[in-house]
Every structure is written in structure tokens, then in C-alpha cells.
Design a protein around this motif. Structure first.
Motif, mmCIF file in Angstrom:
data_model
loop_
_atom_site.group_PDB
_atom_site.id
_atom_site.type_symbol
_atom_site.label_atom_id
_atom_site.label_comp_id
_atom_site.label_asym_id
_atom_site.label_seq_id
_atom_site.Cartn_x
_atom_site.Cartn_y
_atom_site.Cartn_z
ATOM 1 N N THR A 28 -39.419 -32.640 -17.373
ATOM 2 C CA THR A 28 -39.289 -32.926 -18.800
ATOM 3 C C THR A 28 -39.343 -31.618 -19.571
ATOM 4 O O THR A 28 -40.392 -30.974 -19.634
ATOM 5 N N ILE A 31 -38.121 -33.320 -25.652
ATOM 6 C CA ILE A 31 -38.712 -34.548 -26.157
ATOM 7 C C ILE A 31 -37.790 -35.085 -27.247
ATOM 8 O O ILE A 31 -37.414 -34.339 -28.162
ATOM 9 N N ARG A 40 -40.258 -29.036 -25.196
ATOM 10 C CA ARG A 40 -41.598 -29.572 -24.957
ATOM 11 C C ARG A 40 -42.653 -28.720 -25.661
ATOM 12 O O ARG A 40 -43.628 -29.234 -26.195
ATOM 13 N N MET A 52 -43.965 -39.156 -22.660
ATOM 14 C CA MET A 52 -44.343 -39.198 -21.244
ATOM 15 C C MET A 52 -44.847 -40.588 -20.855
ATOM 16 O O MET A 52 -44.566 -41.068 -19.762
ATOM 17 N N GLU A 55 -41.815 -42.781 -20.395
ATOM 18 C CA GLU A 55 -41.135 -42.442 -19.139
ATOM 19 C C GLU A 55 -41.900 -42.985 -17.930
ATOM 20 O O GLU A 55 -41.300 -43.487 -16.988
ATOM 21 N N GLU A 83 -41.723 -34.703 -9.660
ATOM 22 C CA GLU A 83 -40.992 -34.156 -10.802
ATOM 23 C C GLU A 83 -40.334 -32.860 -10.341
ATOM 24 O O GLU A 83 -41.012 -31.884 -10.028
#
Length: 189
Positions: A28, A31, A40, A52, A55, A83
Motif C-alpha cells: 500500500t 490512500i 501513504r 487499511m 482492505e 504484502e
């Protein structure tokens, strides 16, 4: 789901077999924001936590379907969420770390076609060319049946010869949603 069903039907040999279900999702970096996207680092802690959380809920909902299929088949299962922006590298690392002996990769026909035509290397090809593949047997499942890498390449572009379809090494692709693999049962020696 087809790859998971194939693995359960063809590879689960005993009640002691443990099936790992992994989901590799991208890092990630941005955003969502009402006017676009924020990095982020520039987003507030509250925005990051909210995104988050959303997600995580999406991943949980996705994985529940797979966990229910395992439960219905009475298969021991563990989930691993990774991730990473490189699906192939994440899986290669897990092969070594978890001593994976059988790896089942599910590939969607339309994603396989896009991967070869647009970007190049597919995740199965990258894994099969790696040293990690020497440690395990790799099976590629498309629409519920095992296919060879040559077949996967033919799915990618039936109008090209297999040689012309060979992807370039410098362009990895992620055509997978979920991947399942089975570890070797531990034995007491």
C-alpha cells in the motif's frame, strides 16, 4: 477456487497433510482521497487506518470462501497473507521457508492472455525458472484442469508460435488472486 478444488481432489493424501492458502497483495503506497490519491506518508494516520481496515475486510471476505471449501472437504488449512509487489518472489521465498514440496498455482485464462501479450513473464514461468522450483513440484491449474507451461503460453496468444510468445525476463506479472500449496508433513526422525 478451481486451483484449490484441484489441489484438494488430487494432492491431499492424508489427514495430516496441511494446505497453506496464500494471498499475495500489493504494498500500500497510496490512500484514496476524495480528490484523488495521497501517498501513504502524506495521508493522516486516521485515513491510513481506515483504508487499511477496509482492505483487510476485503481480503477476509475473499479468503473466507476458500476456507469454507477447505472446511467442507475436512482439509487442514492455514492462511498466509503476504504484502509484496512481486508475487513470484514472495512465493519463491515461501517455498524455501516452509519447505514446500507441492505448489499449485491457479491462473485465469483471460489474465494469462493479458499477462503474456501486454507485460511478459507470468508468475508460473518466473517460479519455474527459479532455484526454488528445484525444491518442489509446480502445478498450474486453469479452469479446473492441470496445464503445461506450453499450454499456458498458447492460452496467452493462440495466433503466435510458442517461440514468439516467450515473455521477456525483465517484466514480471501478477495474474493470480490466490495461490495454494501443500507442505511436506513433518516426520519425527
Amino acid at each position: 477456487m478451481d486451483a484449490l478444488r484441484w489441489a484438494i481432489d488430487n494432492l491431499i493424501t492424508s489427514s495430516s497433510t496441511l494446505l497453506f492458502l496464500i494471498h499475495v497483495f500489493p504494498e500500500t503506497r497510496f490512500i484514496p482521497y476524495p480528490l484523488g490519491r495521497l501517498t501513504r506518508e502524506k495521508a493522516s494516520q486516521e485515513q491510513v487506518e481506515s483504508f487499511m481496515s477496509q482492505e483487510r475486510e476485503k481480503r477476509r471476505t475473499l479468503l473466507l470462501k476458500f476456507l469454507h471449501a477447505c472446511s467442507a472437504s475436512k482439509v487442514k488449512v492455514e492462511t498466509i497473507l503476504v504484502e509484496s509487489d512481486s508475487v513470484a518472489k514472495a512465493i519463491q521465498d515461501l517455498i524455501t521457508i516452509l519447505n514446500i514440496k507441492k505448489l499449485v498455482l491457479g491462473i485465469d485464462k483471460s489474465n494469462a492472455r493479458k499477462a503474456a501479450v501486454i507485460k511478459g513473464n507470468s508468475v508460473p514461468e518466473l517460479i519455474m525458472r527459479s532455484s526454488a522450483a528445484e525444491m518442489c513440484v509446480v502445478k498450474v491449474i486453469c479452469q479446473g484442469r492441470e496445464i503445461s507451461m506450453e499450454e499456458a503460453m498458447m492460452l496467452n496468444s493462440p495466433s503466435k508460435s510458442p517461440i514468439a510468445q516467450r515473455p521477456r525476463k525483465d517484466q514480471p506479472v501478477d495474474p493470480f488472486a490466490c495461490i495454494c500449496f501443500i507442505s511436506k508433513p513433518k516426520t519425527n526422525s
